[in-house]
Scaffold this active site. Structure first.
Site, PDB file in Angstrom:
ATOM      1  N   GLU A  47      -7.552  10.517 -15.302  1.00 30.12           N
ATOM      2  CA  GLU A  47      -7.350  11.960 -15.494  1.00 30.12           C
ATOM      3  C   GLU A  47      -5.881  12.305 -15.729  1.00 30.12           C
ATOM      4  O   GLU A  47      -5.552  13.111 -16.599  1.00 30.12           O
ATOM      5  CB  GLU A  47      -7.898  12.746 -14.295  1.00 30.12           C
TER       6      GLU A  47
ATOM      7  N   HIS B 165     -16.451   9.586 -25.441  1.00 27.51           N
ATOM      8  CA  HIS B 165     -16.494   8.529 -24.427  1.00 27.51           C
ATOM      9  C   HIS B 165     -17.061   7.225 -24.986  1.00 27.51           C
ATOM     10  O   HIS B 165     -16.850   6.151 -24.421  1.00 27.51           O
ATOM     11  CB  HIS B 165     -17.335   8.979 -23.225  1.00 27.51           C
TER      12      HIS B 165
END
Length: 540
Positions: free
Chosen positions: A355, A442
């Site tokens: 993140e 992703h």
């Protein structure tokens, strides 16, 4: 996203800070600006790694670059209505300076017009541009009203409770011919409970949607994490890491907006390793942020996410049984849900590394979160999340090339993603193809993750830290790895100095080869290995 499972109870003693030991095509355009040596190899100097700049040094460098922006714009051939706005300055130990700019046209932001100017100690310059198109439009007066643009943007969104929160007039230059456009930000909630900040570009002449992308960058996982660790806290016993830019960790307590309450404790001993203790998730998030900060500083010579010595902050206990984690540029923060039944917080070490690295990407190349650039954005977070996990050398969660190996998101003990052979997850691509940009970001990250594994470890069967791998190649070639450290330093240099918002896979190949040439030379074994690893994932 990725996370790590806490396999042993943790009772974490907090003390002073631990000792610091994007779009389908990018025009990677090298434009000669002044005379230099004819040979790139001869022009290269050893030690082309970035210097760590203090906050004051970085501020001064930005100010100096902005003062020269008009001269630079003329030198690289921009039009009279174009201006440069400095975003970042990277100074290498060999004297090369890389200055990243955004552009305006007639005072309007040029989306997809970003560029990096590279100036060597000798004075030789070149530029890497997100687009090679000439920036010009017939008029900056829109035929479509902002109200119409907002309505159109709302109609194209599938988020819940969406609102067209803002709109601005821009020049869209990332694809095709530059056009006057409205950029509308539609906010709401995605289907899984993740906040949505969807940017929609609408042609201001025709009302046609030109492009759209999601600004909230996400992943998936559950965790309990890294064993007994040392935390940086403030003398007042709050989760404030004064030694790492003032990073703070807050408790959202089930809320989905706001900052939350700063964690505090009367005896500076935090958590017990169980998810039922609210501090445990905070310990994981705070520890992950600290290790990632140290990795950036000690391995990448970067002083925080933005390079300015200022930390982001973390929020834990987001929503109710929210099975995700995300980065937001708007708050400059990482946010973590508590997972299934609120018992598996997504706060592990590799989650934090992933993140925070979305923030790093936003502060450097700004890879747009869609199509091939979006896949490279996600891969960058996987690459650095994995690298942080190895860097930590935490016996409870040893480094590996399995993304989310501890979270058991499928309920059968398998990882979320595999870097050695991405297709093992059932969705990701092992190799580049013309259709890879159509995948969810992703999954379009697969070829870059595969490239990084091959460059680090090589192809074929091997066992690393007790984990077995078997990495194939597109062309049946045998790839010899150069080691993970060299691989992530090459990727970082490419990201921070040569990639742009529009970089695609071909552009990433160009950027990493240029970065390798800077670091090791165009005739080096490392350069040959980078080319071979890209060929092995069908990027040539």
């Amino acid at each position: 996203m990725q996370s790590s499972h806490h396999t042993a109870p943790s009772r974490t003693r907090a003390r002073s800070a631990r000792t610091a030991a994007l779009i389908a095509s990018a025009a990677m355009v090298a434009v000669a600006l002044t005379s230099g040596s004819a040979s790139a190899e001869a022009d290269r100097e050893e030690g082309a790694t970035a210097l760590v700049l203090s906050a004051a040094q970085r501020t001064a460098a930005l100010k100096d670059a902005q003062a020269e922006a008009a001269t630079t714009a003329r030198a690289i051939g921009l039009g009279s209505k174009e201006k440069l706005v400095v975003r970042d300055v990277v100074k290498d130990t060999d004297g090369t300076v890389h200055t990243r700019y955004e552009r305006t046209y007639d005072s309007l932001p040029v989306v997809g017009g970003d560029l990096v100017v590279h100036e060597k100690k000798s004075g030789a310059r070149s530029a890497t541009k997100a687009t090679n198109a000439k920036i010009a439009v017939a008029s900056t007066a829109p035929a479509i009203s902002v109200t119409s643009a907002k309505k159109s943007a709302l109609a194209s969104s599938d988020a819940k409770s969406e609102t067209a929160s803002s709109a601005r007039k821009v020049i869209w230059a990332a694809t095709g011919r530059p056009a006057l456009a409205w950029e509308t930000v539609v906010t709401g909630v995605q289907q899984d409970g993740t906040p949505s900040e969807r940017h929609v570009l609408t042609d201001a002449a025709t009302g046609k949607e030109l492009y759209a992308y999601e600004a909230i960058e996400t992943g998936t996982g559950h965790s309990q994490y890294s064993g007994t660790v040392t935390l940086g806290t403030a003398p007042s016993y709050t989760l404030t890491d004064t030694g790492r830019g003032g990073h703070k960790t807050y408790d959202l307590n089930g809320a989905t907006n706001g900052t939350g309450t700063l964690f505090s404790d009367p005896d500076d001993t935090w958590g017990d390793g169980a998810a039922t203790n609210r501090q445990t998730a905070a310990v994981d998030a705070h520890y992950g942020a600290a290790v990632t900060w140290d990795f950036y500083k000690n391995e990448l010579s970067r002083n925080g996410i933005r390079g300015d010595g200022v930390a982001a902050y973390s929020r834990v206990h987001y929503g109710n049984a929210y099975v995700n984690a995300f980065w937001s540029d708007q708050c400059f923060c990482m946010t973590y849900g508590d997972g299934a039944a609120n018992l598996k917080p997504l706060t592990s070490l590799d989650v934090a590394g992933h993140e925070m690295s979305h923030g790093l990407t936003a502060s450097t190349a700004g890879l747009r979160y869609n199509k091939e650039s979006g896949g490279l954005n996600e891969a960058t977070s996987d690459i650095f999340g994995t690298s942080v996990e190895f860097y930590a050398a935490n016996a409870t969660d040893a480094g590996d090339y399995l993304i989310g190996e501890k979270i058991d998101i499928r309920g059968n003990g398998t990882p979320l993603r595999y870097m050695d052979k991405p297709s093992r997850d059932g969705n990701s691509a092992d190799y580049w193809s013309r259709t890879v940009g159509r995948l969810d970001v992703h999954y379009s990250s697969g070829p870059a993750n595969h490239f990084f594994y091959l460059l680090s470890e090589g192809s074929g069967v091997k066992t690393i830290n007790g984990v077995s791998y078997d990495s194939p190649t597109y062309d049946g070639s045998t790839v010899t790895g150069i080691g993970r450290v060299k691989a992530y330093k090459i990727w970082y240099k490419a990201l921070s100095t040569y990639m742009t918002s529009s970089t695609n896979y071909a552009g990433a190949r160009t950027a990493t080869l240029q970065a390798t040439s800077d670091l090791y030379g165009a005739g080096s074994a490392e350069y040959t290995a980078v080319a071979a690893a890209w060929a092995a994932v069908n990027v040539k």
